[in-house]
Write a protein that holds these residues in place. Structure first.
Motif, PDB file in Angstrom:
ATOM      1  N   GLY A 267     -35.371 -43.220  -6.263  1.00 43.98           N
ATOM      2  CA  GLY A 267     -34.507 -43.459  -6.763  1.00 43.98           C
ATOM      3  C   GLY A 267     -34.061 -41.898  -6.619  1.00 43.98           C
ATOM      4  N   ALA A 268     -34.371 -40.802  -6.092  1.00 40.23           N
ATOM      5  CA  ALA A 268     -33.903 -39.086  -5.879  1.00 40.23           C
ATOM      6  C   ALA A 268     -34.860 -38.700  -5.471  1.00 40.23           C
ATOM      7  N   VAL A 269     -33.743 -37.668  -4.335  1.00 41.69           N
ATOM      8  CA  VAL A 269     -34.859 -37.303  -3.364  1.00 41.69           C
ATOM      9  C   VAL A 269     -35.060 -35.649  -3.436  1.00 41.69           C
ATOM     10  N   THR A 270     -34.154 -35.247  -5.289  1.00 37.73           N
ATOM     11  CA  THR A 270     -35.302 -34.334  -5.312  1.00 37.73           C
ATOM     12  C   THR A 270     -36.805 -34.076  -5.254  1.00 37.73           C
TER      13      THR A 270
ATOM     14  N   HIS B 234     -34.328 -47.032 -10.330  1.00 35.16           N
ATOM     15  CA  HIS B 234     -34.543 -46.927 -11.556  1.00 35.16           C
ATOM     16  C   HIS B 234     -35.221 -47.669 -12.407  1.00 35.16           C
TER      17      HIS B 234
ATOM     18  N   ARG C 236     -38.700 -37.222 -24.781  1.00 34.05           N
ATOM     19  CA  ARG C 236     -36.918 -37.406 -23.781  1.00 34.05           C
ATOM     20  C   ARG C 236     -36.823 -37.962 -23.419  1.00 34.05           C
TER      21      ARG C 236
ATOM     22  N   ASN D 132     -29.768 -46.529  -6.689  1.00 28.29           N
ATOM     23  CA  ASN D 132     -30.611 -45.360  -6.946  1.00 28.29           C
ATOM     24  C   ASN D 132     -31.045 -46.124  -8.747  1.00 28.29           C
TER      25      ASN D 132
ATOM     26  N   GLN E 298     -38.923 -33.289  -8.604  1.00 22.61           N
ATOM     27  CA  GLN E 298     -39.554 -32.639  -9.925  1.00 22.61           C
ATOM     28  C   GLN E 298     -40.524 -31.293 -10.051  1.00 22.61           C
TER      29      GLN E 298
ATOM     30  N   ARG F 229     -29.743 -37.578  -7.590  1.00 18.86           N
ATOM     31  CA  ARG F 229     -31.156 -36.770  -8.195  1.00 18.86           C
ATOM     32  C   ARG F 229     -31.024 -37.410  -9.053  1.00 18.86           C
ATOM     33  N   LEU F 230     -32.097 -36.328 -10.624  1.00 16.64           N
ATOM     34  CA  LEU F 230     -32.335 -37.449 -11.135  1.00 16.64           C
ATOM     35  C   LEU F 230     -31.495 -36.995 -12.779  1.00 16.64           C
TER      36      LEU F 230
ATOM     37  N   ASN G 155     -33.258 -33.876 -17.612  1.00 16.78           N
ATOM     38  CA  ASN G 155     -34.214 -35.183 -18.586  1.00 16.78           C
ATOM     39  C   ASN G 155     -35.397 -33.876 -18.684  1.00 16.78           C
ATOM     40  N   ARG G 156     -34.945 -32.907 -18.781  1.00 11.05           N
ATOM     41  CA  ARG G 156     -36.134 -32.178 -19.964  1.00 11.05           C
ATOM     42  C   ARG G 156     -35.493 -31.533 -21.277  1.00 11.05           C
TER      43      ARG G 156
END
Lengths: 360, 198
Positions: free
Chosen positions: B64-67, B51, A51, B47, B69, A39-40, A43-44
């Protein structure tokens, strides 16, 4: 006068560093878990559209905690309900006082030991204050006037008391090897070499001791896979009735504990501030050759090495927290009383035997 | 009747918790724990490399992410997805609907309210004076689309962000339903009713 000023400066320096690191740890925990899980992560949170990979998130969390409703259960004990998070927070910070974060810093004739309190009972002090955190959990559970919180608090107390025994016993071997309870003396001895090339770190003297101490400490700090007391949504934990900044204090104490325990792991088993082959006036390599360094560089190298070791163990603890599933309560207790404890006693016996053979 | 050997089902058939007998290797925890940690460390390192490379503008083909945004990056919605309704228009820009009341009748949640009216053009029988859909009541079954004899209502807007601050604002009137749709949820140009035939 000067001495008092130096001590105060050290206290404030350590305290501010700890609190800042703990705030960063909340961010690290979020981001690292995200990266591990593809996931990331958060980051908001932004300031004027800036950010910087979510680094404002701890601030946003803090502001949120401040402005949330701070609720005390109507029939709960208001005084103890307020006291409990403080009791949980205080020992976590105080433990760091006996951890040396560097050797002696010399400015002119002034010698400043880079350690807040040079106690000769060092490790016992840590155990004593580690034991105090149990009061925090029990008080939190009891003063909430909620039977599930009370049960959660008792569960937490049982777990922490059990693992405290393991934490204490698994380190007896190390204390026997170093012959001291004082942490800075332990670290000093770890600056030497075994067989002329291996740094005399605790892990090489006591590999089994470390393997037993590590899970015991994680259980003592109530982290995954031993986080039953904090399983908020699954099993009701002891701080269910906490909200706002009181909950924030519990949460923060946990992150400070991570850092303090990382500092302990590196101090006891990985040479603390020691850099391999670095002595008071520079590197002396076992394969011959040396490299003289000024005093200030040596001190900075030591601080840096300590910081890197802490960072590594923080990373490792977060990694463990987001990898392993939770233990069941009976498995937890069985691991403690039938797994770690007998092995710790065995470790003491073996260490004693070997010491007897070597030193006669 | 075939006898099923419940004790030797393939793993995928077993739904209940299985008791796994642990050997000594598993019981000392450390080897298996380290194996698990290596797996997650692998993901972490991979990852992190991706990144970091993205920061320097490299490895753009890897993610780097499968999600997704979400507000910036949307998951493609299938064209047959039943989103918010829209009313179709004739070539002259007026509504196709002839106010036959079939959709209002078939609607299982009674969320469509039509007030029919005589059409100003004497060759056309009726048209809706008002056509309202209470989107909060709608269950997105699509019966209104199925039942419509003149293809006047469709649910192909791909609009899934149906939210509001006020219940009264959630009753969509004729103008809102006939408004041109722009933005990420715009419907495909060709006729989705014919799409599956291709």
């Amino acid at each position: 006068m000067l001495e008092t000023a130096i001590i105060l400066a050290k206290i404030w320096g350590v305290l501010l560093t700890l609190v800042t690191l703990a705030a960063i740890m909340t961010w690290v925990e979020r981001k690292q878990s995200a990266v591990m899980q593809d996931r990331l992560g958060a980051n908001r949170a932004d300031v004027f559209g800036l950010r910087i990979i979510g680094l404002f998130q701890p601030m946003a969390d803090g502001i949120k905690m401040f402005f949330k409703e701070d609720f005390v259960p109507p029939k709960g004990d208001k005084f103890l309900h307020t006291l409990a998070p403080i009791v949980a927070f205080f020992p976590a910070v105080v433990i760091f006082a006996v951890v040396p974060f560097g050797d002696v810093l010399r400015i002119g004739t002034l010698e400043i030991p880079l350690q807040v309190a040079r106690l000769n009972i060092g490790y016992l002090f840590i155990l004593a204050f580690g034991g105090l955190t149990i009061y925090g959990t029990v008080l939190a559970g009891w003063s909430s006037n909620n039977k599930y919180s009370l049960l959660g608090g008792l569960r937490a107390a049982a777990q922490m008391i059990s693992y405290e025994v393991c934490v204490g016993l698994s380190l007896v071997g190390l204390i026997m090897v170093f012959g001291t309870l004082q942490l800075d003396l332990m670290v000093k001895q770890q600056g030497e070499l075994i067989f002329g090339f291996l740094p005399a770190w605790g892990i090489f003297y006591q590999p089994l001791g470390f393997l037993l101490f590590f899970p015991a400490v994680i259980a003592e700090t109530k982290r995954v896979p031993f986080d039953l007391p904090e399983g908020e949504s699954e099993i009701i934990g002891y701080y269910t009735e906490y909200s706002g900044l009181r909950f924030g204090l519990f949460y923060f104490a946990e992150f400070i504990e991570i850092i303090v325990m990382s500092a302990l792991f590196s101090t006891l088993f990985f040479g603390g501030y020691q850099v391999p082959y670095l002595y008071a006036d520079g590197f002396v390599f076992p394969w011959g050759g040396s490299w003289n360094l000024p005093h200030l560089v040596v001190v900075l190298l030591q601080l840096g090495s300590f910081f890197i070791k802490i960072a590594f163990f923080c990373w490792l603890q977060v990694l463990i927290r987001w990898t392993l599933p939770r233990f069941r309560y009976d498995q937890l207790m069985r691991l403690c009383w039938t797994g770690i404890l007998p092995l710790a006693v065995l470790n003491i016996l073996i260490t004693g035997g070997i010491l007897l053979l070597i030193k006669g | 009747m075939a006898k099923i050997d419940y004790h030797n089902l393939p793993v995928s058939y077993k739904t209940s918790v299985q008791k796994v007998d642990m050997g000594l290797w598993e019981k000392i925890y450390y080897p298996e724990v380290i194996r698990g940690l290596l797996l997650t460390t692998g993901h972490f390192v991979r990852n992190m490399i991706v990144h970091t490379a993205h920061v320097f503008g490299m490895m753009k083909d890897k993610r780097g992410a499968v999600t997704y945004q979400y507000p910036e990056e949307r998951r493609p919605i299938h064209r047959r997805y039943r989103g918010r309704h829209r009313l179709m228009k004739k070539d002259d820009g007026t509504e196709r609907c002839t106010a036959c009341m079939l959709c209002e009748t078939v609607c299982p949640t009674n969320c469509i309210y039509i007030v029919p009216e005589e059409h100003p053009d004497p060759t056309v029988e009726k048209h809706p004076a008002s056509y309202e859909i209470d989107i909060l009541r709608c269950c997105f079954c699509g019966y209104c689309v199925e039942v419509c004899p003149c293809d006047a209502i469709r649910m192909d807007t791909q609009d899934v962000e149906i939210a509001g601050w006020d219940r009264t604002k959630m009753v969509y009137n004729k103008e809102m339903l006939m408004a041109n749709i722009t933005g990420p949820g715009a419907p495909p140009e060709d006729d989705p009713a014919q799409w599956w035939l291709k």
